[in-house]
Design a protein around this motif. Structure first.
Motif, mmCIF file in Angstrom:
data_model
loop_
_atom_site.group_PDB
_atom_site.id
_atom_site.type_symbol
_atom_site.label_atom_id
_atom_site.label_comp_id
_atom_site.label_asym_id
_atom_site.label_seq_id
_atom_site.Cartn_x
_atom_site.Cartn_y
_atom_site.Cartn_z
ATOM 1 N N THR A 2 -30.396 -15.877 73.158
ATOM 2 C CA THR A 2 -28.947 -15.706 73.012
ATOM 3 C C THR A 2 -28.385 -16.728 72.044
ATOM 4 N N GLU A 3 -29.021 -17.877 71.961
ATOM 5 C CA GLU A 3 -28.588 -18.871 70.974
ATOM 6 C C GLU A 3 -28.841 -18.352 69.567
ATOM 7 N N ASN A 4 -29.914 -17.612 69.392
ATOM 8 C CA ASN A 4 -30.232 -17.055 68.077
ATOM 9 C C ASN A 4 -29.426 -15.798 67.787
ATOM 10 N N GLY A 5 -28.882 -15.153 68.808
ATOM 11 C CA GLY A 5 -28.035 -13.992 68.602
ATOM 12 C C GLY A 5 -28.779 -12.674 68.474
ATOM 13 N N ASN A 6 -30.071 -12.607 68.770
ATOM 14 C CA ASN A 6 -30.843 -11.384 68.645
ATOM 15 C C ASN A 6 -31.040 -10.779 70.035
ATOM 16 N N SER A 7 -30.141 -9.881 70.437
ATOM 17 C CA SER A 7 -30.184 -9.338 71.796
ATOM 18 C C SER A 7 -31.276 -8.283 71.961
ATOM 19 N N THR A 8 -31.669 -7.585 70.908
ATOM 20 C CA THR A 8 -32.721 -6.570 71.018
ATOM 21 C C THR A 8 -34.045 -7.216 71.391
ATOM 22 N N GLU A 9 -34.372 -8.283 70.718
ATOM 23 C CA GLU A 9 -35.617 -9.002 71.022
ATOM 24 C C GLU A 9 -35.571 -9.556 72.439
ATOM 25 N N LEU A 10 -34.412 -10.033 72.850
ATOM 26 C CA LEU A 10 -34.225 -10.549 74.206
ATOM 27 C C LEU A 10 -34.508 -9.458 75.233
ATOM 28 N N LYS A 11 -33.948 -8.290 75.041
ATOM 29 C CA LYS A 11 -34.152 -7.185 75.973
ATOM 30 C C LYS A 11 -35.617 -6.781 76.050
ATOM 31 N N LYS A 46 -41.513 -19.569 88.657
ATOM 32 C CA LYS A 46 -41.915 -19.975 87.307
ATOM 33 C C LYS A 46 -41.642 -18.855 86.304
ATOM 34 N N GLU A 47 -41.982 -17.621 86.702
ATOM 35 C CA GLU A 47 -41.732 -16.479 85.826
ATOM 36 C C GLU A 47 -40.240 -16.282 85.598
ATOM 37 N N GLU A 48 -39.478 -16.430 86.651
ATOM 38 C CA GLU A 48 -38.027 -16.293 86.531
ATOM 39 C C GLU A 48 -37.471 -17.380 85.609
ATOM 40 N N ASN A 49 -37.995 -18.571 85.730
ATOM 41 C CA ASN A 49 -37.568 -19.680 84.873
ATOM 42 C C ASN A 49 -37.893 -19.390 83.412
ATOM 43 N N LYS A 50 -39.082 -18.797 83.167
ATOM 44 C CA LYS A 50 -39.452 -18.438 81.800
ATOM 45 C C LYS A 50 -38.468 -17.430 81.222
ATOM 46 N N VAL A 51 -38.096 -16.440 82.048
ATOM 47 C CA VAL A 51 -37.152 -15.420 81.586
ATOM 48 C C VAL A 51 -35.807 -16.053 81.250
#
Length: 98
Positions: free
Chosen positions: A67-76, A54-59
């Protein structure tokens, strides 16, 4: 006298049969308790696996959204936060098993 001895012998025989039945039932009970413990352990392992998945799915979902939004810093940052939470959870589980 013969009737008394016959009665006592019959009672002794029945007592032995009952004692054998008690021993058999105790053995069966111990086997079922062992089986129950094994099933509970397997269930606990499956629940841990489900929670990890479940946690992996959330990630993964979060990664796809970000990635759809294009903000990689927030993603990291979010991924690192979730990894730390997973590490803490695994450490707690590991400590409980000791």
């Amino acid at each position: 006298m013969f009737d008394f001895e016959t009665t006592v012998a019959g009672i002794e025989h029945k007592v032995r049969l009952l004692a054998d039945e008690v021993a058999r039932l105790r053995t069966a009970l111990y086997e079922k308790e062992d089986q129950c413990r094994e099933l509970e352990k397997a269930l606990e392992n499956k629940e841990i696996l489900i929670n990890n998945l479940k946690e992996e799915n959330k990630v993964i979902k979060l990664g796809n959204r970000l990635t759809e939004n294009g903000n990689s810093t927030e993603l990291k940052l979010k991924i690192n936060q979730m990894i730390r939470a997973l590490d803490k959870s695994l450490e707690i589980i590991k400590n409980q098993q000791i």
